[in-house]
Design a protein around this motif. Structure first.
Motif: not given
Length: 934
Positions: A820-823, A828-830, A838-839, A844-849
């Protein structure tokens, strides 16, 4: 012959000398013997028991108690005779005998029932006589002669108005009224005399006297019957017997005669016909009508009266003069001078001639208390309450008016002077030309002088009961006391007297004699032992008689007299037993009176006359005690007689036994005491008692021997009577019961053994069961421990899983936070597409089943079936809701949950709110608490 006449004369004189004194008389009333008034005949058995033919039946008297045996039909008994061990009786239409049974009681056996010839109507049998093998029963009309061996009868028709059969010198004589006087020879009546007097006048007595037969008629005539015919005997008696009818007569063992009259009592005649004594109701017997006379083996004369029974103790050493009218009073002193007998009493001075049967006469002027009678040199002095008198031939002369003369004594070497003790000291009497008179009182001593003795010239000892003995020195002219010493009293009840040239001082503590050398009284051990010992001691004072050569004392049960020993220096002591009541008849204590009348004859004053005691007439006799009956008490309180000779066996339920025993003693002045011992129960003999019975209650079972002995006066019975018996064991301690008890005990022991064996077996089984239970419990405990260990292991596993879950959760959280911090940085440079790529990869990694599934597996391992429970309870929850529940179950905060769900904290709060609503929780209920509690 001359010697015999001389002896007879002396005897007559001696008997006449004190003719008024009568032998002791005992009376028994119908109330006392509990039977009828009239007593028709008397007899004595070999064991000395007395039997009386009474209106109510046969009376038996053993010396202690009376028993009445009634005839089968309750008829009066009119005659009785004892022979061998049988008691023959005659009554109305019946005669027979009584025999003692095994229980000590008399049973009646009829003889008249054996007659083949019937009795005459209303026939009474008034007389029974025995001769050899024959017993003769006499009625008014017949004589039945019964042979005791062959049981055969001879019957003679003999009419009489007063049936009497006489046994004289081994032959039978009888009167047949209207025919004459007969005897029996060879079984046939033989005429002895047909004189008119024997035909018409009733004969009451016929006796053998000097080789002829003396016949006495009811009119008081005496006839000598011999070969030459009959000669009337003119007796010397002054009494006219024709004035009264004679109903009975007896010849005594000494040859004298007693006549029983219809209205004047009895007359005792000597062999010459002189009246020795006349005893009637006024002189002491129960009644004046004497129906029968009998002399027992001890020579007592029994009188069967119209109302009661009297016994005259002819051979007693005592004679009595009883003042029934109370005209004489208490006798304090007496004196015999020539042919006059003087009595000093509380009522005055009396006298009478001793050669006549006169009554005592009061001497004029002597009314009041007489204290002493003293003969000095032929002059009789009377000490009186009012002074001193000289007595001559029934008259008195007052010689001193000094009041209260206790005693008068001579003065050694002064024959014309006498000294007397008075209420107020001492005084002197003087003989002036043959006349005694008062001279002077001795000045200086005024104490009452009842007992005093002269030690020497002008030396006098005076006794005072409380203060001791005064020692007086008198002036030579006998007018004053020059010196007085007082010796301390040695006890009360004191007297001062002279005995065998010694002065004795007697108190309740013993006898003391005066020592002239040191002028003191010292103990006289011999006399003290005679009169004061452990068994008895005198009551009252000592008296001396026979010129101070004999001492007298009176105890509760004895008269004790002591005189000089004939063969040794030890004094001779005689103890004459008397009843306990005798001592109480002697008047005032301390004023005992004994007077010597001559030879060994003594007069003893009593409260209503006097008695005389002849020491020569005292005879030692042998007595036997016997057990008359033994009685057991039944359980119902009834009594039953026991066998008297066998050794009875008595049931334990009847173990209360009483014994009756007796000594056949009929003397008025002899008391019988008994002492008994029950061997097997008692260890010591009982004390001596007057009671002639003993009772024992609740005697334990066992063998016993009852023993009894008697003390008659001072003599112990020659035998000890015994009675053995056995109290049987009670049923519960009988031998059979003991055998049963042993068997029961053995069976009980066996049963107990078996019970204990069974018990121990049960105990063993219970112990095994207990051990098994213990083992089982131990096994369960071990199993529980194993389970516990397993649980602990599981818990450790759960804890491990939980740690793994926590670690994985934290890893996910940290990973997601990191992503989340990386996200956030990348946002900031979305605008950069690569960044967006990458976001996306980060999202996907954060909501990884796969992370969720991994978490779900770990969570289910740690909290098994929680999600199923929640789903089952709240089926409307979505997968995201369940995920939230799981995170809340782990007690994660909203902040911690947000990264896991990749949402903001605010969104987590919203989700929490919605979850509460779905679960239907109230405001007060905490969501986390609710989920933790599932």
């Amino acid at each position: 012959m001359i010697f015999r006449l001389f002896i007879t004369t002396i005897v007559l004189f001696a008997l006449r000398l004190f003719g008024q004194e009568l032998p002791p008389i005992q009376n028994y009333t119908p109330i006392e013997y509990n039977a009828g008034n009239q007593n028709w005949s008397m007899a004595q058995s070999a064991d000395r028991t007395i039997y009386v033919a009474n209106n109510d039946g046969l009376l038996e008297f053993n010396g202690n108690s009376w028993s009445l045996y009634q005839m089968p039909y309750g008829t009066p008994v009119k005659s009785v005779m004892a022979f061998d061990d049988k008691i023959y009786t005659g009554s109305y239409m019946e005669f027979g005998y009584w025999d003692r049974n095994a229980y000590g009681k008399l049973d009646y056996i009829s003889i008249s029932d054996r007659l083949k010839e019937p009795l005459i109507e209303d026939e009474d049998f008034w007389n029974i006589t025995q001769l050899k093998d024959w017993v003769l029963f006499q009625s008014l009309d017949r004589v039945y002669v019964y042979n005791i061996h062959s049981s055969t009868f001879q019957i003679f028709d003999v009419r009489s108005n007063n049936p009497k059969i006489f046994e004289i010198d081994g032959k039978i004589y009888f009167q047949d009224i209207g025919k004459g006087f007969f005897t029996l020879e060879n079984g046939e009546p033989i005429m002895v005399s047909d004189e008119a007097v024997f035909k018409n006048i009733n004969i009451v007595g016929a006796f053998s006297v000097d080789n002829h037969i003396l016949v006495i008629t009811e009119e008081g005539s005496f006839y000598n019957l011999g070969n030459e015919g009959i000669i009337e005997w003119k007796i010397t008696s002054l009494d006219d017997f024709s004035l009264t009818k004679i109903f009975s007569a007896i010849q005594l063992h000494d040859g004298s005669f007693v006549l029983g009259t219809i209205s004047k009592g009895i007359y005792h005649l000597n062999k010459n016909g002189g009246v020795l004594k006349h005893i009637n109701q006024e002189k002491g017997i129960n009644n004046n009508t004497v129906l029968s006379l009998f002399q027992d083996n001890d020579y007592n004369l029994w009188l069967g009266l119209d109302n009661g029974i009297s016994i005259v103790n002819l051979e007693s050493p005592f004679r009595e003069y009883i003042d029934y009218a109370g005209s004489i009073g208490v006798v304090y002193t007496a004196k015999k001078i020539d042919n006059l007998l003087y009595l000093g009493t509380n009522q005055g001075l009396f006298y009478k001639r001793i050669d006549r049967n006169d009554e005592f006469k009061l001497i004029d002027g002597t009314e009041g208390q007489v204290w002493s009678l003293k003969e000095i040199d032929g002059t009789l002095f009377c000490g009186h309450h009012t002074g001193t008198y000289v007595v001559r031939n029934g008259e008195v002369n007052k010689i001193s008016s000094v009041p209260g003369t206790w005693d008068v004594q001579s003065i050694s070497g002064r024959s014309n002077l006498l000294i007397q003790g008075n209420y107020k000291g001492l005084s002197i009497l003087e003989n002036d030309d043959g006349n005694w008179k008062y001279r002077n009182s001795i000045v200086g001593f005024d104490s009452s002088t009842r007992f005093f003795e002269t030690v020497g010239d002008y030396h006098i000892l005076v006794n005072h009961d409380y203060k001791g003995v005064y020692d007086l020195k008198i002036s030579n002219d006998l007018t004053s006391v020059e010196k007085i010493d007082r010796k301390e009293s040695k006890g009360i009840g004191s007297s001062l007297l002279r005995y065998n040239n010694q002065i004795l001082y007697s108190t309740i503590n013993g006898v003391f004699k005066y020592n002239k050398n040191n002028e003191e009284f010292i103990a006289e051990s011999v006399l003290t032992n005679n009169f004061f010992n452990e068994d008895e001691h005198i009551i009252g004072i000592l008296r001396s008689t026979n010129n101070f050569e004999r001492l007298w004392g009176f105890t509760k049960n004895n008269i004790i007299t002591v005189s000089k020993g004939h063969l040794s220096k030890e004094p001779q002591m005689i103890k004459i037993p008397v009843p306990a009541a005798f001592r109480r008849t002697m008047g005032v204590l301390g004023f005992e009176s004994v007077v010597h009348l001559g030879d060994e004859l003594y007069l003893i004053g009593i409260s209503n006359g006097y008695i005389t005691l002849d020491l020569n007439a005292i005879e030692k006799r042998v007595y036997e005690v016997k057990i008359g009956s033994a009685i057991k008490k039944m359980p119902n309180d009834l009594e039953d007689n026991l066998l008297i000779h066998d050794n009875p066996q008595i049931l334990y339920e009847e173990n209360s036994i009483s014994f009756n025993y007796n000594v056949a003693e009929y003397d008025k002045y002899t008391e019988v005491y008994y002492q008994y011992l029950l061997e097997g129960l008692d260890e010591e003999w009982s004390s001596w008692k007057l009671s002639s019975s003993a009772s024992f209650d609740n005697i334990p079972y066992g063998d016993y021997n009852f023993k009894v002995k008697a003390k008659i006066g001072n003599d112990v019975s020659s035998n000890t009577a015994n009675y053995s018996f056995t109290i049987l064991r009670p049923w519960y301690v009988s031998y059979w019961a003991i055998i049963c008890y042993i068997i029961i005990a053995m069976l009980t022991s066996l049963l107990i053994h078996r019970i204990y064996k069974s018990y121990y077996k049960r105990q063993q089984l219970q112990l095994i069961k207990a051990n098994n239970k213990r083992l089982k419990r131990k096994k369960l405990k071990n199993q529980k421990k194993i389970v516990q260990i397993k649980n602990e292991q599981l818990q450790e596993l759960v804890d491990s899983k939980n740690r793994e879950l926590a670690i994985s959760t934290m890893s996910i959280i940290k990973k997601n936070e990191f992503l989340s911090s990386i996200k956030d940085k990348l946002k900031e440079s979305s605008d950069n597409p690569q960044v967006k790529s990458v976001i996306k990869i980060i999202d996907r990694n954060i909501n990884n089943e796969d992370d969720w599934k991994f978490f779900e597996r770990a969570f289910n391992n740690a909290d098994k079936d929680f999600l199923k429970k929640v789903k089952g309870k709240h089926p409307e929850l979505s997968a995201n809701d369940l995920r939230l529940c799981a995170y809340l179950r782990l007690n994660l905060s909203s902040k911690e949950i947000a990264p896991l769900l990749n949402i903001s904290v605010r969104s987590v709060e919203v989700k929490r709110y919605r979850l509460r609503k779905k679960m239907g929780l109230s405001r007060e209920s905490g969501l986390t608490d609710y989920i933790m509690g599932l």
